[in-house]
Design an enzyme around this catalytic site. Structure first.
Site, PDB file in Angstrom:
ATOM      1  CE1 TYR A  56      68.905   8.825   6.504  1.00  0.00           C
ATOM      2  CE2 TYR A  56      67.585   7.570   8.052  1.00  0.00           C
ATOM      3  CZ  TYR A  56      68.267   8.717   7.725  1.00  0.00           C
ATOM      4  OH  TYR A  56      68.314   9.769   8.616  1.00  0.00           O
ATOM      5  CE  LYS A 115      77.727  19.499  -2.277  1.00  0.00           C
ATOM      6  NZ  LYS A 115      77.886  20.954  -2.318  1.00  0.00           N
ATOM      7  CG  ASP A 162      76.114  23.382  -0.888  1.00  0.00           C
ATOM      8  OD1 ASP A 162      75.259  23.045  -1.734  1.00  0.00           O
ATOM      9  OD2 ASP A 162      77.266  23.707  -1.211  1.00  0.00           O
ATOM     10  CG  ASP A 165      66.499  13.221   8.934  1.00  0.00           C
ATOM     11  OD1 ASP A 165      65.393  13.419   9.466  1.00  0.00           O
ATOM     12  OD2 ASP A 165      67.503  12.872   9.572  1.00  0.00           O
ATOM     13  CG  ASP A 218      65.595  17.846  12.239  1.00  0.00           C
ATOM     14  OD1 ASP A 218      64.580  17.214  11.895  1.00  0.00           O
ATOM     15  OD2 ASP A 218      66.349  17.473  13.156  1.00  0.00           O
TER      16      ASP A 218
HETATM   17  N1  GGG Z   1      59.503  10.416  15.557  1.00  0.00           N
HETATM   18  C1  GGG Z   1      60.707  10.385  14.803  1.00  0.00           C
HETATM   19  C2  GGG Z   1      61.822   9.703  15.485  1.00  0.00           C
HETATM   20  O1  GGG Z   1      61.649   9.030  16.468  1.00  0.00           O
HETATM   21  N2  GGG Z   1      63.002   9.888  14.974  1.00  0.00           N
HETATM   22  C3  GGG Z   1      64.162   9.299  15.557  1.00  0.00           C
HETATM   23  C4  GGG Z   1      65.347   9.360  14.674  1.00  0.00           C
HETATM   24  O2  GGG Z   1      66.444   9.352  15.177  1.00  0.00           O
HETATM   25  N3  GGG Z   1      65.174   9.407  13.389  1.00  0.00           N
HETATM   26  C5  GGG Z   1      66.206   9.471  12.464  1.00  0.00           C
HETATM   27  C6  GGG Z   1      65.667   9.558  11.088  1.00  0.00           C
HETATM   28  O3  GGG Z   1      64.476   9.467  10.914  1.00  0.00           O
HETATM   29  O4  GGG Z   1      66.438   9.733  10.169  1.00  0.00           O
END
Ligand code: GGG
Length: 352
Positions: A138, A189, A222, A246, A250
Site C-alpha cells: 500500500y 512470502k 499461502d 488485510d 478477513d
Molecule cells: N471500515 C473499513 C473499510 O471501509 N474498508 C474499505 C476498504 O476497501 N478497505 C481496503 C483496505 O483497507 O485495504
C-alpha cells in the site's frame, strides 16, 4: 470526570448506520459509568462529499482531525465512484498522514456465534493480527503509462523499509508478550518475494533477540491460510504486511462467524496523531439502507478506542454487554439471525 473529543466519520454505505449505532451505545455507557465523557463531532465526509466537492474530505481535513483524541470511522466505498478514489481519498489519506503504522485486528469466537469451523477446533480461535499499515503493498508507488494502448503498462511497487519493518515487528512482539501464550507468528512470502520479504524475515530474527520470552514461528502466507482453517488454535499473535494481513484478517473474521463482528484499530503508537477505530468491513452497499447491518464490529472497535483512551474498565463493560447480547442470540442476518441493527443496539444498551 475525564473528557475526550471524538471525530466520528461514518462516511459511506452501512458506515452511516453502524457509527450512529455505536454512538448510541457509547452514550449509554457514559451515562451508566459516569466516569468519562465523550464530546463527539460528526464529520460528513465520504462519497456524498465527493459528489458535491470532488474530494472525499476537505483540503484541511487532516488539520481538523488533529484536534481530536480519537477518530471513530465507518466505511468507505460507493458503487458509482472508483474504489481507489474513495479509499485513497479518505481512509488511506488519514492512515498514511497520521502514521497509523500499526493496524490491530483481534478475532475470537463470541458466545452464541457459530463458526463455519464448528466442531473442528474453532473454539480455540483467539488471535490478533497485526497489519503493517503504512507501506508494503500500500505504499502507493507505481504508475501507468501508454494508457489505453495495447502496450499499456501498470506497476505497483511494494516498499519495505528496515525502519518500517522493525517498528511493526517490535510492536507485534510487545503485543505477543502482553498476551498469555506469548506466541508470535511472522508471515511473509519470502520464498517467492526474495527482497522485501527476506528483509522482513531478517528484521524479525534480529528483533526476536530482544524478546527471549516470546516464542516465534514463521509461515508463508499461502500455508498460513490453511493453518488458520485447519488449526486456528495454534495461532495467537500474527504479524504480516499490509496486503497479506488485510486478506488474512478477513479470513479470520469469517472463521469467527462474520466480517460484521470484526474490529480494527489504526494506531499511531507514539500518539503524535489521533488513532482511528473502525469495523473491518467496508460499505456493503448490497445491504445499505436495509437496517440489517451488523453493528458489533463497530461496538467492539469502540471498546478498543476506550481502552486506547485509558478507559479500560468501560471497555471491559462494553465487551461484556456485547457478549451478553450475542450469547442471547440477538444476531443480525449475516450471523443467521433475524435481528435488525436497531435491535442489537438496543439490546447492548439494555445489557449495559
Ligand atoms: N471500515 C473499513 C473499510 O471501509 N474498508 C474499505 C476498504 O476497501 N478497505 C481496503 C483496505 O483497507 O485495504
Amino acid at each position: 470526570m475525564k473528557t475526550y473529543s471524538i471525530a466520528a466519520v461514518p462516511a459511506d454505505g452501512i458506515g452511516l448506520e453502524v457509527v450512529p449505532a455505536a454512538l448510541e451505545v457509547l452514550e449509554a455507557l457514559q451515562k451508566k459509568t459516569g466516569s468519562f465523557q465523550l464530546n463527539v463531532e460528526t464529520l460528513p465526509w465520504g462519497s456524498d462529499y465527493y459528489r458535491q466537492h470532488g474530494i472525499m474530505m476537505p483540503a484541511d481535513g487532516l488539520e481538523t482531525l488533529k484536534r481530536f483524541d480519537a477518530i471513530l470511522f465507518g466505511a468507505v466505498g460507493a458503487p458509482d465512484i472508483a474504489d481507489d478514489i474513495t479509499l485513497w481519498g479518505l481512509r488511506l489519506r488519514i492512515c498514511q498522514n497520521f502514521d497509523h503504522y500499526a493496524n490491530v485486528r483481534p478475532t475470537r469466537l463470541l458466545p452464541g456465534i457459530k463458526s463455519p469451523l464448528a466442531g473442528r477446533g474453532a473454539g480455540d480461535l483467539d488471535m490478533v493480527i497485526v497489519r503493517e499499515n503504512t507501506e508494503g503493498e500500500y505504499a502507493g508507488h507505481g504508475g501507468r503509462a501508454h494508457r489505453g494502448l495495447p502496450e499499456e503498462v501498470g506497476t505497483e511497487t511494494a516498499i519495505y523499509t528496515r525502519a518500517g519493518c522493525e517498528r511493526i515487528i517490535r510492536f507485534a512482539f510487545e503485543l505477543a508478550r502482553s498476551r498469555p501464550r506469548k506466541l508470535l507468528t511472522v508471515v511473509t512470502k519470502s520464498n517467492a518475494q526474495r527482497h522485501g520479504m527476506v528483509l522482513w524475515d531478517d528484521v524479525a530474527a534480529l528483533v526476536a533477540k530482544d524478546f527471549p520470552d516470546v516464542t516465534q514461528d514463521k509461515m508463508l502466507v499461502d500455508a498460513m491460510t490453511a493453518r488458520m482453517v485447519n488449526n486456528p488454535g495454534s495461532l495467537d499473535t500474527v504479524v504480516a504486511t499490509n496486503l497479506h494481513a488485510d486478506i488474512l484478517s478477513d479470513l479470520a473474521a469469517a472463521l469467527a462467524g462474520s466480517l460484521g463482528i470484526a474490529p480494527t484499530a489504526n494506531l499511531n503508537p507514539p500518539r503524535k496523531f489521533p488513532s482511528m477505530f473502525e469495523p473491518i468491513h467496508g460499505s456493503a452497499f448490497d445491504i445499505t439502507g436495509k437496517g440489517i447491518a451488523n453493528p458489533i464490529g463497530t461496538f467492539w472497535t469502540s471498546a478498543m478506542m476506550l481502552e486506547h483512551l485509558g478507559e479500560a474498565e468501560a471497555a471491559k463493560r462494553l465487551m461484556a454487554a456485547i457478549e451478553k447480547v450475542t450469547a442471547a442470540g440477538v444476531l443480525t442476518p449475516d450471523l443467521g439471525g433475524k435481528a435488525r441493527t436497531a435491535d442489537v443496539t438496543k439490546a447492548v444498551c439494555d445489557a449495559l
